[in-house]
Each structure stands twice: as C-alpha cells, then as structure tokens.
Design an enzyme around this catalytic site. Structure first.
Site, PDB file in Angstrom:
ATOM      1  N   HIS A  73       0.787  -1.271  -0.140  1.00 46.44           N
ATOM      2  CA  HIS A  73       0.044  -0.003   0.142  1.00 46.44           C
ATOM      3  C   HIS A  73       1.023   1.402  -0.026  1.00 46.44           C
ATOM      4  O   HIS A  73       0.658   1.947  -0.395  1.00 46.44           O
ATOM      5  CB  HIS A  73      -1.025   0.120   1.079  1.00 46.44           C
ATOM      6  N   CYS A 131      -0.990  -3.169 -16.864  1.00 44.47           N
ATOM      7  CA  CYS A 131      -1.560  -2.192 -15.740  1.00 44.47           C
ATOM      8  C   CYS A 131      -1.351  -2.531 -14.701  1.00 44.47           C
ATOM      9  O   CYS A 131      -1.889  -1.638 -13.515  1.00 44.47           O
ATOM     10  CB  CYS A 131      -3.391  -2.367 -15.923  1.00 44.47           C
TER      11      CYS A 131
END
Length: 568
Positions: A193, A492
């Site tokens: 994260h 992506c």
C-alpha cells in the site's frame, strides 16, 4: 547492523526520483504512562468494556472515512478498506472472547489483534499486507481509549526525507509531496500500500531498506528512487549538484505532452489507472490516451449492501464521462473483491486463504447475477456517456472462464478482455486470446503468484520485484500471443510506472501501459528517447539476467547508451 563505515544502503526502488535532505524518523507509539493510567480505570464489566471498544473503533473508522472523502484514487480506496477493518465483526468477536476470558480491555485488544496478525501472516499474499493496517488500527483504538492523540506522521516545518519501519495507509495517503522529499521504509515490497500510494503522489520512494531506521537518525540522506540506494551523509556539494540536475530533468519532463511513442515512431498507448470520478477527472487532464484500469470495487468498499444497477450506473458514468470523445477509451475491471479488498455484499467470509480463494471473477461462479448486474450498469453508463468502453475480468485462470465472460460482455455490445494475473493465463494466452478481444497484465499479482512470495515480506522483496526474469518471461509469452493474434496486450500493474521497466515491457511486446497519472510524463519521455530496437535489446538482456538487479543494470546500460540528452 549498519556500521559507521557503511554509507550506502540498498532497497527495492519504487518511485524514481532523487532527493537530499535531513532524515525524519517516524516512531508511532502511545505514552506508556497513558496506557498504565487507563488500565487502572478501564471498565471491568464485559458489556461495558465492549461498548467502550465499539465506540473507539467506530471513531477510528469515521476518521478513516473522513480522510477517504478528501482523497481520491488508490488512497481513497485503501482508507475506506481500513475503515471497514476497524469495525470488522471478526475482530470484535475476538475482543469479546478475550473479555469473557477475564482479560482487561487493553490486553483483550492486544491479544485479538495479534490473533489476526498471526492468521493474516500465515495466509501470505495480499492478506499479509493487512498486518500493518491491523497494528495501526490497534494503536488508533488504544489512543482513543486513553485520550491520547492518534498515532501518525508529524512533520517538521522544513522538507525532510521520511523514514519508517513501515507506514499505514492513513499515514501515507496524507503525505504532502511539498514537505516529504522522499520516503524510505525498512519493510514492505514494491506493490505494498505504501508503494502504491507513493506512486500516486509522485514521491521518490525506496522500500525494504534493512537497518534504515537505526542508521538514519539525525543524519542527512541522498535517496535515489530509481536505483533503490540510500546514501548516508553524502558530500553536500556533490549531492546538491545531483539533485539540481534531477530537478532540471523533472522540469523538462513536465513539458511532455504525448502521444506515447518511441524515438523511431513506434506507438505505445499510455493510459491512466483510476478508481472513481475524482481520479478520472484528474487523469483526463494528463497526456493519456484513456484509462487502462478502472478499479470499480474501490467505489463500493464501504457499502454493506449491493448498490442497485441504477446506482452503479451513476458511479460508472461519472468516471467514464471525462474520457468521452477525442478517441480515448476506458478499460473497466469488474469487481476484484476479495482478499485485501473485502466487500460486505460480495466476498466470502472466513476463507482459509483469501488470496488464493474466491475473489475477482470467481465470485460469479456462485452468484452469477452479481456480475450480470454490474455488466448491465457498465453498459448503461457507456451508452449514457458515449465513452468507448472495454471490460475485463480479474483472476481468470482458464479458457472456459474467458469464453463465458466474453460472451456476457459482448452480448451488451462491449469489447471483452481478461487480466493475466494467474500464471496459467499467461501459459494459455494464445487460447484465451482466441476467445477475447484483449489482455491486460496485472503485474502485482502475477509477480506474487509466479514467485510464491508474500508481497509485504521485506526479506522477500527481491522475489516480489517485477524485474524478476521469470515474471518477464511470462509477460513476453503473453505479448507474443498478442502479436500472433493481432490483439492488444497491455500492462496495468505497478510495473508500468517504472520508466526503465516501461521500455523493457515495450520491448517484450506490450502495446499499452497504464499507470498512476503522476508517472505518465516520465514514462513517455523515457520512451521517446529510445528506439524500439533498443527496447527489444534491453528486454532480451533482462530476460537473460540472473536476478532483478542484474536485469535492471543490463537494461539501463543498453538504454542509456543510445538515449537522448534528457534521459542519459
């Protein structure tokens, strides 16, 4: 242990950039005297203690949601997920069990959180990423109980290099790039994260730097986010020269306006990753050809019930609208719920290993109507906005799954594709492309599943590095299938945001690259400085390398040898 003679530390590069400044070490803790004083007055009755816990957990969750409301994209989604974790029913049940066993409230919370830490760590993969979030939530709840300020990053007035063992999403998402020159952590991997949010903010970042917390205190650092090095107390004059040169390069990059192409004119579609209407509007202003990844699940992380088709249509239309016309398209990913993105109305509770369980497209196996309603909403949003819309499914592992999904998408007049995140999909790329219109490589999960390595384990960061030759071979295999089928194969995942790796991905055959909008100009300028043949030579060298470091160095040597003055 780092000694005084060791002035250069190495970690995993995440966000390119060069920064020099004083280190500011983050220490998140609650004063022991506050904990001790509260322990003497905490409610002894089980129900009273649980009520106090509920109030504190709810306050922490509200704090996350408030931050999420002022964030966008990946930051908003991560914060919303943390809000859900703070009030998780399983965590509350564990606290209640400890209270019934006679433990005082603070001890009950500690034991309950550590139980989940053990479980999540054992699961590995995406669930292990939540360990940092859990411990951050524990500290915030304890702070609420004892009346202390919630832990977090407190920055001095001067810009600093931020150092931490690790940072929770609430801390990373609130960082101000004007006050944080660079970010360095001891733990975490390139797809944690912290790394994802640092990319969105454009802050130079290196993770997995062993010993940096102890070594950095009261020192000045030179952080190179491209090579993953941290130099302690460098020569000030030399560091200033390097930083000024890097700043001049960034200023030149700011003028890059596209379109994506190599020096010899080979077209590469540069796209943006988005999560909601706000991030879509911001991305639309960047020099991008559209969106390569619209993470639809991030808009619903805080919903306890499934939104109606009409409500979903409104959400999707708001994100599609900025890209209507001008030849731009949006690739919408269907719900990638599960694992580290639990959604109350979709995911299966109490899975033994959610990272390898029922997530993504697999949710439709037992609840096909969930997918059908989402596809209805996406089609309605595309018709309302007039935006060219492609739709892809996550976690596809077989040809049959791809065929069935494509039929559902095409029946609504949309282009159908799937994500290549599971190694089996890469190995079957030729056969899958016979069923769908395009493929998109999700390098975050593809790397994790290929290397069987937890993305958050800092001692395994060398395995979760997208430069791993094994991962690049799977990318090459998939791209070659796309060339044979004359169909688009894009990337992506976070790998596309690395300007050096972007050149290698193009050399492997990727036709598009999707990334955080903050990374587009650097990637575009890097590609524009080299030829397609150089990209292919760099890709071949990376494939032949023994490890990620060797792959990076080989690619850098070949690309820098013939690049223009801006990137050399």
């Amino acid at each position: 242990m780092v000694t005084a003679s060791e002035v250069l530390l190495h970690g995993t590069p995440v966000v390119p950039g060069l920064a020099h400044g004083r280190a500011h070490v983050v220490v998140s803790e609650i004063p022991a005297e506050a904990l001790r004083a509260y322990g003497e007055t905490a409610p002894a009755d089980e129900n009273d203690a649980l009520a106090v816990y509920d109030a504190a957990a709810a306050a922490v969750a509200d704090g996350f949601r408030t931050r999420a409301a002022h964030a966008d994209g990946a930051s908003a989604g991560v914060l919303t997920a943390s809000a859900g974790l703070a009030t998780d029913r399983g965590l509350r049940s564990a606290v209640r069990k400890e209270l019934r066993a006679g433990e005082p409230l603070l001890t009950a919370i500690d034991h309950a959180v550590e139980q989940f830490v053990t479980v999540f760590t054992g699961m590995g993969g995406l669930m292990a990423e939540r360990v940092t979030d859990l411990r951050d939530i524990r500290l915030r709840i304890l702070a609420r109980l004892v009346g202390a300020p919630e832990p977090g990053v407190s920055l001095p007035d001067e810009p600093v290099v931020l150092i931490a063992g690790d940072l929770a999403p609430a801390d990373t998402s609130g960082l101000d790039p004007a006050r944080v020159l660079a970010l360095v952590t001891e733990r975490g991997g390139p797809t944690s994260h912290t790394a994802i949010i640092a990319r969105q903010l454009g802050i130079p970042c290196v993770v997995g730097v062993g010993g940096i917390v102890a070594a950095a205190a009261h020192r000045h650092l030179l952080v190179d986010g491209a090579t993953g090095t941290v130099e302690i107390d460098p020569d000030p004059a030399a560091a200033t020269v390097r930083v000024r040169a890097a700043a001049a390069e960034r200023e030149a990059l700011a003028g890059w306006s596209g379109p994506g192409r190599t020096a010899d004119g080979h077209a590469v579609s540069l796209l943006a990753n988005i999560a909601d209407a706000a991030s879509a509007a911001s991305a639309a202003a960047a020099p991008v050809a559209g969106v390569g990844l619209f993470r639809t699940e991030l808009a619903f992380l805080d919903r306890s019930t499934e939104p109606s088709v009409a409500a979903q249509t409104d959400v999707y239309a708001a994100a599609l609208a900025p890209f209507a016309g001008q030849g731009r398209h949006v690739v919408v990913r269907t719900l990638d719920a599960g694992s580290d993105k639990p959604i109350a109305f979709a995911t299966h509770p109490d899975e033994e290993n959610p990272a390898l369980g029922v997530r993504g497209l697999r949710l439709s196996f037992t609840d096909p109507a969930l997918l059908e309603r989402q596809l209805d909403a996406i089609a309605a949003a595309a018709e309302r906005t007039g935006t060219t819309t492609w739709v892809m499914a996550p976690m596809v592992a077989t040809v049959d799954e791809a065929r069935s999904f494509a039929a559902s998408v095409r029946s609504r007049g949309l282009r159908a594709g799937v994500m290549v995140e599971v190694p089996s999909a890469a190995l079957l790329a030729d056969r899958i492309l016979a069923e769908v219109d395009f493929l998109s490589l999700g390098t975050n999960d593809l790397t994790q599943y290929t290397m069987a390595a937890d993305r958050m384990a800092s001692d395994l960061a060398h395995l979760t590095d997208p430069w791993q030759p094994a991962v690049l071979h799977l990318v090459a295999l998939t791209a070659r299938a796309g060339t044979r089928a004359s169909k688009s194969v894009g990337v992506c995942g976070e790998a596309a945001a690395d300007p050096l790796l972007a050149c290698v991905l193009v050399g492997l055959g990727a036709t598009s690259l999707s990334m955080a909008p903050a990374a587009v100009r650097a990637v575009g300028a890097r590609l524009e400085a080299v030829t397609l043949q150089q990209c292919r030579e760099a890709a071949a060298a990376a494939l032949d390398a023994a490890d990620p470091a060797a792959a990076r160095e080989a690619a850098r040597t070949l690309l820098d040898a013939g690049s223009g003055p801006l990137m050399a």
